[in-house]
Design a protein around this motif. Structure first.
Motif, PDB file in Angstrom:
ATOM      1  N   ALA A 351       0.870  -1.178   0.000  1.00  0.00           N
ATOM      2  CA  ALA A 351       0.000   0.000   0.000  1.00  0.00           C
ATOM      3  C   ALA A 351       0.904   1.223   0.000  1.00  0.00           C
ATOM      4  O   ALA A 351       1.726   1.386   0.896  1.00  0.00           O
ATOM      5  CB  ALA A 351      -0.921   0.009   1.215  1.00  0.00           C
ATOM      6  N   TRP A 352       0.766   2.039  -1.034  1.00  0.00           N
ATOM      7  CA  TRP A 352       1.521   3.272  -1.144  1.00  0.00           C
ATOM      8  C   TRP A 352       0.555   4.444  -1.228  1.00  0.00           C
ATOM      9  O   TRP A 352      -0.595   4.294  -1.655  1.00  0.00           O
ATOM     10  CB  TRP A 352       2.387   3.303  -2.410  1.00  0.00           C
ATOM     11  N   ALA A 353       1.032   5.623  -0.858  1.00  0.00           N
ATOM     12  CA  ALA A 353       0.248   6.852  -1.025  1.00  0.00           C
ATOM     13  C   ALA A 353       1.077   7.863  -1.800  1.00  0.00           C
ATOM     14  O   ALA A 353       2.304   7.931  -1.635  1.00  0.00           O
ATOM     15  CB  ALA A 353      -0.144   7.430   0.334  1.00  0.00           C
ATOM     16  N   TRP A 354       0.396   8.633  -2.644  1.00  0.00           N
ATOM     17  CA  TRP A 354       1.040   9.684  -3.423  1.00  0.00           C
ATOM     18  C   TRP A 354       0.346  11.002  -3.147  1.00  0.00           C
ATOM     19  O   TRP A 354      -0.892  11.052  -3.092  1.00  0.00           O
ATOM     20  CB  TRP A 354       0.960   9.358  -4.913  1.00  0.00           C
ATOM     21  N   ARG A 355       1.131  12.033  -2.956  1.00  0.00           N
ATOM     22  CA  ARG A 355       0.549  13.362  -2.784  1.00  0.00           C
ATOM     23  C   ARG A 355       1.263  14.338  -3.717  1.00  0.00           C
ATOM     24  O   ARG A 355       2.477  14.212  -3.947  1.00  0.00           O
ATOM     25  CB  ARG A 355       0.649  13.843  -1.338  1.00  0.00           C
ATOM     26  N   PRO A 356       0.534  15.296  -4.293  1.00  0.00           N
ATOM     27  CA  PRO A 356       1.156  16.219  -5.247  1.00  0.00           C
ATOM     28  C   PRO A 356       2.061  17.214  -4.549  1.00  0.00           C
ATOM     29  O   PRO A 356       1.928  17.467  -3.353  1.00  0.00           O
ATOM     30  CB  PRO A 356      -0.054  16.921  -5.876  1.00  0.00           C
ATOM     31  N   ASP A 357       2.967  17.775  -5.343  1.00  0.00           N
ATOM     32  CA  ASP A 357       3.798  18.828  -4.772  1.00  0.00           C
ATOM     33  C   ASP A 357       3.036  20.155  -4.826  1.00  0.00           C
ATOM     34  O   ASP A 357       1.877  20.211  -5.233  1.00  0.00           O
ATOM     35  CB  ASP A 357       5.151  18.926  -5.493  1.00  0.00           C
ATOM     36  N   ALA A 358       3.690  21.226  -4.441  1.00  0.00           N
ATOM     37  CA  ALA A 358       3.018  22.520  -4.323  1.00  0.00           C
ATOM     38  C   ALA A 358       2.548  23.072  -5.659  1.00  0.00           C
ATOM     39  O   ALA A 358       1.641  23.902  -5.717  1.00  0.00           O
ATOM     40  CB  ALA A 358       3.943  23.525  -3.649  1.00  0.00           C
ATOM     41  N   THR A 359       3.141  22.587  -6.763  1.00  0.00           N
ATOM     42  CA  THR A 359       2.757  23.101  -8.076  1.00  0.00           C
ATOM     43  C   THR A 359       1.462  22.492  -8.579  1.00  0.00           C
ATOM     44  O   THR A 359       0.858  23.002  -9.524  1.00  0.00           O
ATOM     45  CB  THR A 359       3.856  22.820  -9.112  1.00  0.00           C
ATOM     46  N   GLY A 360       1.044  21.359  -7.975  1.00  0.00           N
ATOM     47  CA  GLY A 360      -0.185  20.704  -8.403  1.00  0.00           C
ATOM     48  C   GLY A 360      -0.032  19.933  -9.691  1.00  0.00           C
ATOM     49  O   GLY A 360      -1.026  19.512 -10.294  1.00  0.00           O
ATOM     50  N   THR A 361       1.188  19.715 -10.166  1.00  0.00           N
ATOM     51  CA  THR A 361       1.421  18.965 -11.400  1.00  0.00           C
ATOM     52  C   THR A 361       1.472  17.478 -11.089  1.00  0.00           C
ATOM     53  O   THR A 361       1.205  17.040  -9.970  1.00  0.00           O
ATOM     54  CB  THR A 361       2.744  19.392 -12.040  1.00  0.00           C
ATOM     55  N   ALA A 362       1.836  16.703 -12.106  1.00  0.00           N
ATOM     56  CA  ALA A 362       1.915  15.255 -11.915  1.00  0.00           C
ATOM     57  C   ALA A 362       3.097  14.856 -11.040  1.00  0.00           C
ATOM     58  O   ALA A 362       3.235  13.702 -10.676  1.00  0.00           O
ATOM     59  CB  ALA A 362       2.006  14.547 -13.270  1.00  0.00           C
ATOM     60  N   ARG A 363       3.960  15.825 -10.701  1.00  0.00           N
ATOM     61  CA  ARG A 363       5.063  15.518  -9.794  1.00  0.00           C
ATOM     62  C   ARG A 363       4.532  15.429  -8.362  1.00  0.00           C
ATOM     63  O   ARG A 363       3.577  16.088  -7.995  1.00  0.00           O
ATOM     64  CB  ARG A 363       6.135  16.593  -9.901  1.00  0.00           C
ATOM     65  N   GLY A 364       5.184  14.627  -7.557  1.00  0.00           N
ATOM     66  CA  GLY A 364       4.753  14.471  -6.182  1.00  0.00           C
ATOM     67  C   GLY A 364       5.676  13.527  -5.449  1.00  0.00           C
ATOM     68  O   GLY A 364       6.780  13.236  -5.904  1.00  0.00           O
ATOM     69  N   ARG A 365       5.202  13.022  -4.338  1.00  0.00           N
ATOM     70  CA  ARG A 365       6.032  12.170  -3.484  1.00  0.00           C
ATOM     71  C   ARG A 365       5.251  10.936  -3.077  1.00  0.00           C
ATOM     72  O   ARG A 365       4.076  11.028  -2.699  1.00  0.00           O
ATOM     73  CB  ARG A 365       6.439  12.935  -2.225  1.00  0.00           C
ATOM     74  N   TRP A 366       5.906   9.786  -3.173  1.00  0.00           N
ATOM     75  CA  TRP A 366       5.305   8.532  -2.740  1.00  0.00           C
ATOM     76  C   TRP A 366       5.689   8.229  -1.299  1.00  0.00           C
ATOM     77  O   TRP A 366       6.785   8.557  -0.857  1.00  0.00           O
ATOM     78  CB  TRP A 366       5.769   7.379  -3.624  1.00  0.00           C
TER      79      TRP A 366
END
Length: 421
Positions: A351-366
Motif C-alpha cells: 500500500a503506497w500513497a502519493w501526494r502532489p507537490d506545491a505546483t499541483g502537477t503530476a510531480r509528487g512524493r510517494w
C-alpha cells in the motif's frame, strides 16, 4: 452445440490468475519512497467472516459503513466451485459480518465476484462470470436497499464464455466491462469425435438502462486477444475503460463520448509494454489509472500510474522497484492511495500513497504505508500476499486482499489504517 471444455478451462484459469495472482516484497530505497513511519497510524488486521477464498473489492456505503466482496471456494467431487460472498462492517472498528442475503440471492450460481460498486446504500452492483445456472449468461447482482436480485447479462453472439471484471455504479445507469471468448471457427474431428474450436478473446462493455444490461459496441481491434479490466464514468458522455491490447502488448485505453467508444492513445502509457488494472475519478473530474509496466530490456515489472487532467494523460513517476498495482482510491488534497504487490524474494501486499507537490502537477512524493501482512498459519510454508482493493472513509483506509500458502486454499484478509481519508 458442443463446447470446447479445454478452451473454457483455459479461460477460467486466466481469470483466476487475474483475481488471485500475488507478488513479492522488497526494501524500497529512500530515494523512491518516504518510508517514515507514523506511529499514530499503524495498520490493524480485522477478522474476516469467511475462509477459503478471496476478497477482491471494497466499497464505502456511506455513514461509516463498508462492504467487501469476493468469493469462497470448495470442491464438489473433482470440480472447484465458487460462491459469491459479501461482508459488512457497520462502522470504524466494528466487526465484519456476512451479508447472508447476498449469497442466498445468488443461489446455485457458480461464479466469482470480480468487483463491487455502490452509488449509496440503495444502488449496489456485483459482477462476475458466466454461469451454467444462468444458462451461460454472466452473473451480476443488484441491491436496491431492500432486496438483492440476480440480473444476468447476455454474452456476445458465438461467445463460449465471458466475465465482467469491473463495474461503476452511477446515476443514469451502471457501466460494466470485461471480456468474452468468442468462437471464430469450428471443425469436426472425426478421429476424436469432437469439435476443434478456434476462438478469440475480445473486450466487452455493458450499460444498465434501468431494466437490463445493454451491449455498447466497442471498436474492432486487430488483436485476437484483448480485454478491459476497469471502467469509470466522469459523466454520461465521458466514460473511460482500460485493460490490455494483445496486438501491441501494451495498456489499452477506451473512451465513450455519449455516442460511441473509441480507442485512445496516451504517449508513455499505451505505447509501452504493460497493462492497466484500475481507474478512479476525482471530484474534480481527473482520471487516475494504475497497472503495471513490463520492461522490454530485462522483463522486469514496475508499477504503472498515470493521470488525466481533463486534457491529456500524464505518466506519474513511480518508485524504481519491482511491483504491480491492482487498485486505487482518490484522497483529499489531490492524492491517491494504491495497492498491489511487490516483487522480490518473498511475496507481499503493498500500500503506497502519493501526494502532489506545491505546483499541483503530476510531480509528487510517494510514501510506503507499511501495509501489515496477514499472519501465516505455518511460517515454514511459502506464502504469497496480494492486495486488490482499497477505499477511504472517515475511519481511514481499508484494504482487502488474499493470502495464499503453498498447497492450501487462499485466505481473504482485511487491514485498516486509521485517519481521515
Amino acid at each position: 452445440m458442443p463446447k470446447s471444455s479445454r478452451r473454457r478451462s483455459l479461460l477460467r484459469a486466466a481469470v483466476a490468475t487475474a483475481a488471485l495472482s500475488v507478488t513479492l516484497p522488497i526494501s524500497l530505497p529512500a530515494s523512491a519512497l518516504d518510508g517514515t513511519a507514523d506511529p499514530a497510524r499503524t495498520w490493524a488486521s480485522e477478522a474476516v467472516p469467511f475462509s477459503g477464498g478471496n476478497l477482491v473489492d471494497v466499497v464505502n456505503m456511506g455513514r461509516g459503513k463498508t462492504w467487501a466482496a469476493g468469493f469462497t471456494l470448495h470442491m464438489e467431487g473433482k470440480v472447484t466451485r465458487f460462491q459469491p460472498v459479501v461482508a459488512e462492517r457497520s462502522g470504524p472498528g466494528g466487526a465484519w459480518a456476512p451479508v447472508a442475503s447476498a449469497t442466498a440471492a445468488a443461489g446455485a450460481v457458480n461464479s466469482r465476484i470480480n468487483a463491487v460498486d455502490a452509488n449509496g446504500p440503495g444502488d449496489v452492483w456485483l459482477v462476475g462470470d458466466d454461469a451454467s445456472a444462468l444458462d451461460g449468461r454472466v452473473y451480476t447482482q443488484h441491491f436496491d436497499g431492500t432486496r438483492w436480485e440476480v440480473v444476468p447479462a447476455d454474452l456476445p453472439e458465438k461467445a463460449q464464455a465471458a466475465s465482467l471484471l469491473d463495474v461503476d455504479t452511477r446515476r443514469g445507469g451502471a457501466w460494466a466491462v470485461g471480456f468474452a471468448q468468442i468462437e471464430v471457427s469450428r471443425t469436426w474431428n472425426e478421429e476424436k469425435g469432437g469439435w476443434i474450436i478456434e476462438s478469440r478473446h475480445a473486450g466487452i462493455a455493458r450499460h444498465f438502462d434501468g431494466t437490463a444490461w445493454r451491449d455498447v459496441p466497442l471498436p474492432e481491434l486487430p488483436s485476437d486477444y484483448w480485454y478491459l479490466n476497469t471502467v469509470q464514468a466522469v459523466s454520461s458522455d465521458d466514460v473511460w475503460a482500460a485493460g490490455y491490447d494483445g496486438a501491441s502488448g501494451s495498456p489499452l485505453l477506451m473512451h465513450y463520448d455519449g455516442s460511441s467508444w473509441e480507442q485512445v492513445g496516451a504517449p508513455g502509457v499505451t505505447d509501452l509494454p504493460g497493462q492497466a488494472q484500475s481507474l478512479a475519478v476525482t471530484e474534480e473530474g481527473e482520471v487516475w489509472l494504475v497497472g503495471e509496466d513490463w520492461s522490454p530490456e530485462d522483463g522486469s515489472t514496475r508499477a504503472l500510474v498515470a493521470r488525466r487532467d481533463g486534457t491529456r494523460w500524464h505518466k506519474v513517476a513511480v518508485p524504481d522497484v519491482p511491483a504491480r498495482l491492482y487498485g486505487l482510491t482518490v484522497r483529499s488534497g489531490g492524492g491517491i492511495a494504491v495497492v498491489g504487490q511487490t516483487l522480490g524474494a518473498q511475496r507481499e501486499a503493498l500500500a503506497w500513497a502519493w501526494r502532489p507537490d506545491a505546483t499541483g502537477t503530476a510531480r509528487g512524493r510517494w510514501k510506503d504505508l507499511g501495509l501489515v501482512q496477514p499472519t501465516p498459519t505455518d511460517s515454514s510454508v511459502p506464502t504469497e500476499n496480494s492486495a486488490s482493493g482499497v477505499v477511504g472513509g472517515r475511519g481511514g483506509l481499508t484494504v482487502v486482499g488474499t493470502s495464499a500458502a503453498e498447497g492450501a486454499w487462499p485466505q481473504p484478509f482485511v487491514a485498516v489504517r486509521p485517519g481521515n481519508h
